[in-house]
Design a protein around this motif. Sequence first.
Motif, mmCIF file in Angstrom:
data_model
loop_
_atom_site.group_PDB
_atom_site.id
_atom_site.type_symbol
_atom_site.label_atom_id
_atom_site.label_comp_id
_atom_site.label_asym_id
_atom_site.label_seq_id
_atom_site.Cartn_x
_atom_site.Cartn_y
_atom_site.Cartn_z
ATOM 1 N N TRP A 78 15.617 -15.150 41.028
ATOM 2 C CA TRP A 78 14.799 -16.272 41.489
ATOM 3 C C TRP A 78 14.128 -16.972 40.315
ATOM 4 C CZ3 TRP A 78 9.387 -16.649 41.161
ATOM 5 C CH2 TRP A 78 8.861 -17.785 41.769
ATOM 6 N N ALA A 79 13.546 -16.201 39.398
ATOM 7 C CA ALA A 79 12.853 -16.798 38.256
ATOM 8 C C ALA A 79 13.832 -17.534 37.343
ATOM 9 C CB ALA A 79 12.107 -15.724 37.472
ATOM 10 N N LEU A 83 16.869 -18.801 38.111
ATOM 11 C CA LEU A 83 17.437 -19.986 38.753
ATOM 12 C C LEU A 83 16.406 -21.096 38.914
ATOM 13 C CD1 LEU A 83 19.721 -18.311 41.429
ATOM 14 C CD2 LEU A 83 20.406 -19.423 39.292
ATOM 15 N N SER A 84 15.153 -20.736 39.186
ATOM 16 C CA SER A 84 14.133 -21.776 39.313
ATOM 17 C C SER A 84 13.768 -22.369 37.953
ATOM 18 C CB SER A 84 12.893 -21.228 40.009
ATOM 19 O OG SER A 84 12.264 -20.255 39.202
ATOM 20 N N ALA A 85 14.036 -21.634 36.870
ATOM 21 C CA ALA A 85 13.781 -22.163 35.535
ATOM 22 C C ALA A 85 14.947 -22.995 35.022
ATOM 23 C CB ALA A 85 13.501 -21.018 34.567
ATOM 24 N N GLY A 86 16.045 -23.033 35.774
ATOM 25 C CA GLY A 86 17.160 -23.872 35.393
ATOM 26 C C GLY A 86 18.274 -23.151 34.647
#
Length: 57
Positions: free
Chosen positions: A22-23, A25-28
């Motif tokens: 999650w971290a 993928l949310s950071a790109g």
Amino acid sequence: MPLTHFLALIAVTILAAAVTLWAGLSAGVPPIAFLLLALSGAVLVHLNNRDRHDHDG
């Protein structure tokens, strides 16, 4: 190891993996980067655990 500790260990491991994904993928971070990192880690573990023995006999 008691069953409750074993199950808690599995649950914490899965939760840590989910938080990491999650971290990232949310950071790109692109998903292919996770794939390459996991594959290279598996290759390194395999090569370090061979103990210079061939698997073919």
